[in-house]
Design a protein around this motif. Structure first.
Motif, PDB file in Angstrom:
ATOM      1  N   GLU A   1       0.845  -1.195   0.000  1.00 21.56           N
ATOM      2  CA  GLU A   1       0.000   0.000   0.000  1.00 21.56           C
ATOM      3  C   GLU A   1       0.881   1.246   0.000  1.00 21.56           C
ATOM      4  N   LYS A   2       0.345   2.334  -0.487  1.00 19.62           N
ATOM      5  CA  LYS A   2       1.017   3.623  -0.343  1.00 19.62           C
ATOM      6  C   LYS A   2       0.664   4.157   1.038  1.00 19.62           C
ATOM      7  N   VAL A   3       1.684   4.594   1.749  1.00 21.25           N
ATOM      8  CA  VAL A   3       1.513   5.065   3.117  1.00 21.25           C
ATOM      9  C   VAL A   3       2.073   6.480   3.236  1.00 21.25           C
ATOM     10  N   SER A   4       1.290   7.361   3.832  1.00 22.80           N
ATOM     11  CA  SER A   4       1.773   8.714   4.129  1.00 22.80           C
ATOM     12  C   SER A   4       2.237   8.745   5.575  1.00 22.80           C
ATOM     13  N   VAL A   5       3.374   9.385   5.808  1.00 23.59           N
ATOM     14  CA  VAL A   5       3.922   9.495   7.158  1.00 23.59           C
ATOM     15  C   VAL A   5       4.042  10.973   7.511  1.00 23.59           C
ATOM     16  N   TYR A   6       3.454  11.343   8.647  1.00 21.21           N
ATOM     17  CA  TYR A   6       3.527  12.714   9.153  1.00 21.21           C
ATOM     18  C   TYR A   6       4.287  12.680  10.474  1.00 21.21           C
ATOM     19  N   ILE A   7       5.374  13.413  10.513  1.00 24.24           N
ATOM     20  CA  ILE A   7       6.229  13.449  11.700  1.00 24.24           C
ATOM     21  C   ILE A   7       6.081  14.815  12.351  1.00 24.24           C
ATOM     22  N   GLU A   8       5.791  14.805  13.645  1.00 24.06           N
ATOM     23  CA  GLU A   8       5.682  16.053  14.379  1.00 24.06           C
ATOM     24  C   GLU A   8       7.073  16.652  14.520  1.00 24.06           C
ATOM     25  N   GLY A   9       7.290  17.802  13.890  1.00 24.41           N
ATOM     26  CA  GLY A   9       8.602  18.441  13.884  1.00 24.41           C
ATOM     27  C   GLY A   9       8.652  19.621  14.838  1.00 24.41           C
ATOM     28  N   GLY A  10       8.886  19.352  16.108  1.00 20.87           N
ATOM     29  CA  GLY A  10       8.978  20.418  17.093  1.00 20.87           C
ATOM     30  C   GLY A  10      10.063  21.420  16.754  1.00 20.87           C
ATOM     31  N   TRP A  11      11.063  20.987  16.009  1.00 26.77           N
ATOM     32  CA  TRP A  11      12.154  21.878  15.615  1.00 26.77           C
ATOM     33  C   TRP A  11      11.692  22.931  14.607  1.00 26.77           C
ATOM     34  N   LEU A  12      10.480  22.784  14.064  1.00 28.59           N
ATOM     35  CA  LEU A  12       9.943  23.794  13.153  1.00 28.59           C
ATOM     36  C   LEU A  12       9.377  25.004  13.897  1.00 28.59           C
ATOM     37  N   ASN A  13       9.152  24.849  15.190  1.00 36.56           N
ATOM     38  CA  ASN A  13       8.664  25.973  15.995  1.00 36.56           C
ATOM     39  C   ASN A  13       9.737  27.042  16.080  1.00 36.56           C
TER      40      ASN A  13
END
Length: 164
Positions: free
Chosen positions: A49-61
């Protein structure tokens, strides 16, 4: 949209993960595990399957200040070190997921507007939003909410009945 969306809340000890099946509109898995096990968990859901992964990037704050009251310099340094280790873990998860061919996005942390400690989502609120009921740790709940939101599913919160 891919069939599965995986949300990840990186941590240097155990990263939280939540997996949402977009077609059935349900949280199909959530938990917390170490870095190598997380990569195995992601592979379980790929299965062609195609899977999307979303990573919480606290370093973007923009900034991340944790100074409180009469905190010592040593305590502030320890917190900064811990936050940095968590950020580095997230960056490594991103690199490994990209290398393995996942559709990866690093996103800013969601707004903390829930009733739990520090505005985090509680198990009861996660159940109201997603229908998922079961034991879960905070990192797993945060990751499941991330996956839910980025799967484009509605975040509906029922108002609590007011006490009479």
């Amino acid at each position: 949209m891919n069939r599965y969306v995986i949300g990840i809340d990186p941590d240097c000890e155990k990263s939280g993960y939540g997996v949402v099946n977009v077609e059935t509109r349900e949280v199909v898995a959530l938990g917390a595990c170490d870095f190598p096990t997380l990569l195995d968990v992601m592979d379980v859901w790929r299965r062609g399957e195609k899977v999307s992964v979303y990573i919480e990037g606290g370093w973007l704050n923009q900034g991340n200040w944790h100074l409180m009251g009469r905190m010592t310099a040593a305590r502030a340094a320890a917190i900064g070190r811990s936050v940095g280790r968590n950020h580095q873990t997230g960056m490594l998860i991103e690199q490994m997921a990209r290398r393995q061919g996942y559709d990866v996005r690093v996103v800013k942390p969601l707004r903390k507007c829930w009733t739990g400690k520090d505005g985090k989502i509680t198990a009861e609120e996660l159940e109201m939003v997603t229908g998922y009921h079961g034991r879960s740790c905070q990192d797993a709940r945060d990751a499941a909410l991330l996956a839910w939101v980025y799967a484009g599913l509605p975040v509906r919160v029922r108002a609590r009945a007011s006490p009479r």
